[in-house]
Every structure is written in C-alpha cells, then in structure tokens.
Design an enzyme around this catalytic site. Structure first.
Site, PDB file in Angstrom:
ATOM      1  CB  CYS A  82      -0.989  -0.008   1.157  1.00  0.00           C
ATOM      2  SG  CYS A  82      -2.340   1.172   0.844  1.00  0.00           S
ATOM      3  CG  HIS A 190      -4.380  -3.332   2.202  1.00  0.00           C
ATOM      4  ND1 HIS A 190      -3.545  -2.942   3.361  1.00  0.00           N
ATOM      5  CD2 HIS A 190      -5.007  -2.044   1.729  1.00  0.00           C
ATOM      6  CE1 HIS A 190      -3.590  -1.640   3.248  1.00  0.00           C
ATOM      7  NE2 HIS A 190      -4.317  -1.143   2.619  1.00  0.00           N
ATOM      8  CD  GLU A 192      -2.972  -6.462   4.950  1.00  0.00           C
ATOM      9  OE1 GLU A 192      -3.106  -5.122   5.118  1.00  0.00           O
ATOM     10  OE2 GLU A 192      -2.209  -6.531   3.924  1.00  0.00           O
TER      11      GLU A 192
END
Length: 211
Positions: A82, A190, A192
C-alpha cells in the site's frame, strides 16, 4: 529458522500482516519491529503503510527507518504494501507534494475526480475488490490471472520504467498496482485482506529468494 521482519514505524496494519504471514508459514519467525538490527538481519522484510504519505514519510524518518529501508533493498527480499509501495517512488502529489525514498524512478499521482464508469462518476478513494492483471513474476505463483484483491487508496504509482510494472488494475483507467525489480516487490492492494489470493502471495513471499 527463517526470519521475516515487518517494519514498525507506526503506520500500517502491522499485526494483521503478521498474523497472515504466520497463518501461511507457521514455521517462520515473524517480528513486528522498529529495531534496525533485527530488520537488517532478517531473511525477508515487509514494508507496510497506510494513511497519508506525508505522515508515513515523517514517521519513517523520525524513527531513522528510511535509511534502514534504503539499506535493506540492496540485498534482501522486500515486500512493499500500500503506502509502503508508494514510498518507494521519488515523490507523491499528496499533501501538496511529498518527497519519498526514490528507490524506483517515478511519481505517485491522485485519481481524477471526474472518472466515469458506465456514465457514473467513480468515487475516490478506490475502495474494495478489483481484478489484477499479472505479468510473469515468482510472487504470482498459484494465483490465477484476474484474481481479485482488496484496495483502499486515492493515489497510484506511475513509474518511469514500464518494465517495473508486474500487475495492473482498472479504475477509470489502467494503473500499476504491482511493481518489481530484482529483490523488491511492491503492491498497492492489501494482501492480508485479500483472502486466498492475498494469502498465497504472502506464502510465496515467505519462500522467495529475491530472484
């Protein structure tokens, strides 16, 4: 035991990333740390970031970790996430112009407010799931073409060298969402938060030699 350091300068979903890495590679020693020695002696390094680039760069410099990132990218596999990806470029339009690390030649631009899709104005920030078109790279292993990843951003990378681009997405225009050169790989989305595809990318990173 292989070690991964997640750089902690107060800006990023640090523990979410750490939990995701431990989930895909429980054998890995994962540290969320601001300790330069721990970072530079790790086998692999994750450089995250959220929020405004001005605050991210100020926090990074205040912690003395800008120099650590510059040193790490010389010889360690590094994954930028990011704003961590945006910080790798020369500068950003955000906050009336912010100097970044200059590891990649290029700039960070803001999405236009007048972008349209099917005659409807697109909202900025770009937020939600979007398909990513891949160019060949080891970190896409076992991730199908056009897989969807989760994005939250108003700014996007514009590298000078198109060969750095290994992933693109569409939001009113085509934009680079993954950059790579040698031992550095960086993504705008992202991983995750991106379910199976994102976890696979993180798992690939835990085994990546940087080649």
């Amino acid at each position: 035991m292989s070690k991964i350091a997640i750089i902690d300068y107060g800006m990023g979903n640090l523990h979410s990333i750490g939990k995701a890495v431990k989930h895909v590679a429980p054998q890995i020693d994962v540290s969320v740390t601001a300790d330069a020695e721990v970072i530079l002696t790790a086998d692999r390094i994750i450089f995250p970031g959220v929020g405004g680039i001005e605050h991210c760069m100020a926090a990074l410099v205040d912690a003395g970790l800008d120099q650590v990132v510059l040193e790490a990218v010389k010889n360690k596999p590094v994954l930028g996430i990011c704003v961590g990806m945006q910080a790798l470029l020369e500068d950003s339009e955000e906050n009336n112009g912010t100097r970044c690390l200059g590891i990649f030649d290029g700039h960070v631009r803001r999405f236009r407010d007048d972008m349209l899709y099917q005659n409807e104005r697109l909202k900025v920030p770009h937020m939600g799931w979007n398909e990513v078109q891949q160019q060949p790279h080891a970190l896409w292993h076992d991730i199908p073409q056009s897989s969807r990843f989760y994005f939250v951003h108003s700014y996007y990378a514009v590298p000078d060298d198109a060969d750095l681009v290994v992933g693109t997405a569409e939001y009113g225009q085509s934009f680079a969402c993954a950059l790579a050169r040698e031992n550095v790989f960086a993504v705008q989305f992202h991983p995750e938060k991106s379910q199976h595809a994102g976890l696979q990318l993180l798992e690939n990173f835990t085994a990546w030699s940087g080649e």
